[in-house]
Design a protein around this motif. Structure first.
Motif, PDB file in Angstrom:
ATOM      1  N   SER A 170       0.828  -1.205   0.000  1.00  0.00           N
ATOM      2  CA  SER A 170       0.000   0.000   0.000  1.00  0.00           C
ATOM      3  C   SER A 170       0.864   1.257   0.000  1.00  0.00           C
ATOM      4  CB  SER A 170      -0.928  -0.002   1.221  1.00  0.00           C
ATOM      5  OG  SER A 170      -1.790  -1.112   1.221  1.00  0.00           O
ATOM      6  N   SER A 171       1.999   1.201   0.684  1.00  0.00           N
ATOM      7  CA  SER A 171       2.910   2.347   0.701  1.00  0.00           C
ATOM      8  C   SER A 171       3.489   2.596  -0.686  1.00  0.00           C
ATOM      9  CB  SER A 171       4.034   2.099   1.708  1.00  0.00           C
ATOM     10  OG  SER A 171       3.516   1.915   3.017  1.00  0.00           O
ATOM     11  N   VAL A 172       3.871   1.510  -1.380  1.00  0.00           N
ATOM     12  CA  VAL A 172       4.370   1.664  -2.753  1.00  0.00           C
ATOM     13  C   VAL A 172       3.264   2.181  -3.666  1.00  0.00           C
ATOM     14  CG1 VAL A 172       5.426   0.471  -4.697  1.00  0.00           C
ATOM     15  CG2 VAL A 172       6.070  -0.169  -2.377  1.00  0.00           C
ATOM     16  N   LEU A 173       2.043   1.662  -3.480  1.00  0.00           N
ATOM     17  CA  LEU A 173       0.919   2.142  -4.284  1.00  0.00           C
ATOM     18  C   LEU A 173       0.636   3.613  -4.011  1.00  0.00           C
ATOM     19  CD1 LEU A 173      -1.390   1.525  -6.245  1.00  0.00           C
ATOM     20  CD2 LEU A 173      -2.772   0.808  -4.297  1.00  0.00           C
ATOM     21  N   ALA A 174       0.721   4.025  -2.750  1.00  0.00           N
ATOM     22  CA  ALA A 174       0.509   5.433  -2.411  1.00  0.00           C
ATOM     23  C   ALA A 174       1.570   6.314  -3.065  1.00  0.00           C
ATOM     24  CB  ALA A 174       0.539   5.611  -0.893  1.00  0.00           C
ATOM     25  N   LYS A 175       2.797   5.819  -3.107  1.00  0.00           N
ATOM     26  CA  LYS A 175       3.870   6.568  -3.756  1.00  0.00           C
ATOM     27  C   LYS A 175       3.601   6.709  -5.253  1.00  0.00           C
ATOM     28  CE  LYS A 175       8.933   6.565  -3.936  1.00  0.00           C
ATOM     29  NZ  LYS A 175       9.107   7.754  -3.075  1.00  0.00           N
ATOM     30  N   ALA A 178       8.399   5.813 -11.454  1.00  0.00           N
ATOM     31  CA  ALA A 178       7.419   4.858 -11.955  1.00  0.00           C
ATOM     32  C   ALA A 178       8.100   3.699 -12.669  1.00  0.00           C
ATOM     33  CB  ALA A 178       6.438   5.552 -12.897  1.00  0.00           C
ATOM     34  N   LYS A 179       9.202   3.977 -13.365  1.00  0.00           N
ATOM     35  CA  LYS A 179       9.925   2.895 -14.047  1.00  0.00           C
ATOM     36  C   LYS A 179      10.504   1.919 -13.043  1.00  0.00           C
ATOM     37  CE  LYS A 179      12.545   5.721 -16.384  1.00  0.00           C
ATOM     38  NZ  LYS A 179      13.539   6.257 -17.324  1.00  0.00           N
ATOM     39  N   TYR A 180      11.060   2.435 -11.956  1.00  0.00           N
ATOM     40  CA  TYR A 180      11.649   1.565 -10.940  1.00  0.00           C
ATOM     41  C   TYR A 180      10.567   0.768 -10.208  1.00  0.00           C
ATOM     42  CZ  TYR A 180      15.349   4.963 -11.806  1.00  0.00           C
ATOM     43  OH  TYR A 180      16.265   5.782 -12.395  1.00  0.00           O
ATOM     44  N   ILE A 181       9.418   1.406  -9.963  1.00  0.00           N
ATOM     45  CA  ILE A 181       8.315   0.694  -9.322  1.00  0.00           C
ATOM     46  C   ILE A 181       7.794  -0.403 -10.241  1.00  0.00           C
ATOM     47  CG2 ILE A 181       5.962   0.932  -8.441  1.00  0.00           C
ATOM     48  CD1 ILE A 181       6.688   3.750  -7.541  1.00  0.00           C
ATOM     49  N   THR A 182       7.755  -0.136 -11.551  1.00  0.00           N
ATOM     50  CA  THR A 182       7.319  -1.153 -12.502  1.00  0.00           C
ATOM     51  C   THR A 182       8.201  -2.383 -12.423  1.00  0.00           C
ATOM     52  OG1 THR A 182       6.508   0.559 -14.007  1.00  0.00           O
ATOM     53  CG2 THR A 182       6.857  -1.629 -14.926  1.00  0.00           C
ATOM     54  N   GLY A 207      15.589  -3.133  -3.911  1.00  0.00           N
ATOM     55  CA  GLY A 207      16.683  -2.968  -4.860  1.00  0.00           C
ATOM     56  C   GLY A 207      16.287  -2.151  -6.071  1.00  0.00           C
ATOM     57  N   CYS A 208      15.148  -2.484  -6.687  1.00  0.00           N
ATOM     58  CA  CYS A 208      14.742  -1.786  -7.907  1.00  0.00           C
ATOM     59  C   CYS A 208      14.392  -0.325  -7.647  1.00  0.00           C
ATOM     60  CB  CYS A 208      13.555  -2.502  -8.544  1.00  0.00           C
ATOM     61  SG  CYS A 208      13.946  -4.119  -9.224  1.00  0.00           S
ATOM     62  N   ILE A 209      13.889  -0.011  -6.459  1.00  0.00           N
ATOM     63  CA  ILE A 209      13.489   1.374  -6.177  1.00  0.00           C
ATOM     64  C   ILE A 209      14.669   2.209  -5.699  1.00  0.00           C
ATOM     65  CG2 ILE A 209      12.071   2.820  -4.668  1.00  0.00           C
ATOM     66  CD1 ILE A 209       9.909   0.732  -4.790  1.00  0.00           C
ATOM     67  N   PHE A 210      15.527   1.651  -4.818  1.00  0.00           N
ATOM     68  CA  PHE A 210      16.539   2.466  -4.160  1.00  0.00           C
ATOM     69  C   PHE A 210      17.938   2.351  -4.750  1.00  0.00           C
ATOM     70  CE2 PHE A 210      13.310   1.963  -0.799  1.00  0.00           C
ATOM     71  CZ  PHE A 210      13.073   3.295  -0.529  1.00  0.00           C
ATOM     72  N   LEU A 211      18.290   1.235  -5.396  1.00  0.00           N
ATOM     73  CA  LEU A 211      19.636   1.111  -5.953  1.00  0.00           C
ATOM     74  C   LEU A 211      19.936   2.167  -7.022  1.00  0.00           C
ATOM     75  CD1 LEU A 211      20.350  -2.733  -6.141  1.00  0.00           C
ATOM     76  CD2 LEU A 211      21.309  -1.033  -4.575  1.00  0.00           C
TER      77      LEU A 211
END
Length: 210
Positions: free
Chosen positions: A21-26, A132-136, A178-182
């Protein structure tokens, strides 16, 4: 052991739903920010309304409700397995109602799918919204891990089921983080010249005119 068996899957579902839900909110916040270009529009009001915390509250509350109903209707319980291993008695946890157990997992899948679809639709936004690309990618890793985990989980027994679930949890969490923060860590540590307002504006101008 009784308390662990009773609450382990429910707590997993609630905490994981809070994370998704936190990722979705972001993702929703990035979408609203990218669309709120006209002063006085509804999306501008959503920004001041702080819609992110309500997304987290509503989405995680649905999972909490599912788990509460599950525990009230048909909670998990201990059982003895006399058949899997000869001359051994295995104490294991029966999930109680399979319907509510898979409803809990299905809701996590729904949140992950919603994250993936919304982030995928936003993947072409300018660089200042390119999370959005990293979240994908993170949701793609998450969904792939848990889809692969389902047949492995159903084909194992006893302690190996717990090992498979723990592996899926650690792998999917590592994929999200990893995908969001790296990429951010890479830019901050190795490409600090790209982490400036002028660089972002310049990249956006290039994308706009091309």
């Amino acid at each position: 052991m009784d308390t662990t068996c009773l609450l382990r899957q429910s707590l997993f579902g609630v905490f994981f739903s809070i994370s998704l839900s936190s990722v979705l909110a972001k993702t929703v916040k990035a979408y609203i920010n990218s669309e709120a270009t006209k002063p006085g529009s509804i999306r501008v009001k959503w920004i001041s309304f702080n819609v992110s915390k309500y997304v987290i509250l509503v989405c995680s509350s649905v999972q909490l409700l599912i788990c509460i109903i599950w525990l009230l209707v048909s909670p998990p319980y201990q059982e003895f397995d006399y058949h899997s291993y000869p001359r051994k008695i295995i104490i294991q946890c029966n999930e109680g109602s399979d319907i509510w157990f898979y409803s809990m997992l299905g809701y996590l899948g729904f949140l992950a799918a919603a994250n993936f679809v919304l982030a995928f639709l936003m993947r072409t936004l300018p660089d200042n919204f390119n999370e959005a690309k990293y979240i994908t990618f993170s949701m793609l890793v998450f969904c792939s891990v848990w889809i692969a985990m389902i047949p492995a989980y159903l084909s194992t027994k006893g302690k190996y089921m717990v090992v498979v679930e723990i592996f899926a949890i650690l792998t999917s969490c590592s994929g999200i983080l990893g995908c969001i923060f790296l990429p951010k860590i890479y830019i901050i540590l190795l490409k600090p010249n790209l982490n400036s307002k002028n660089a972002i504006l310049e990249r956006n101008k290039i994308k706009f005119f091309t």
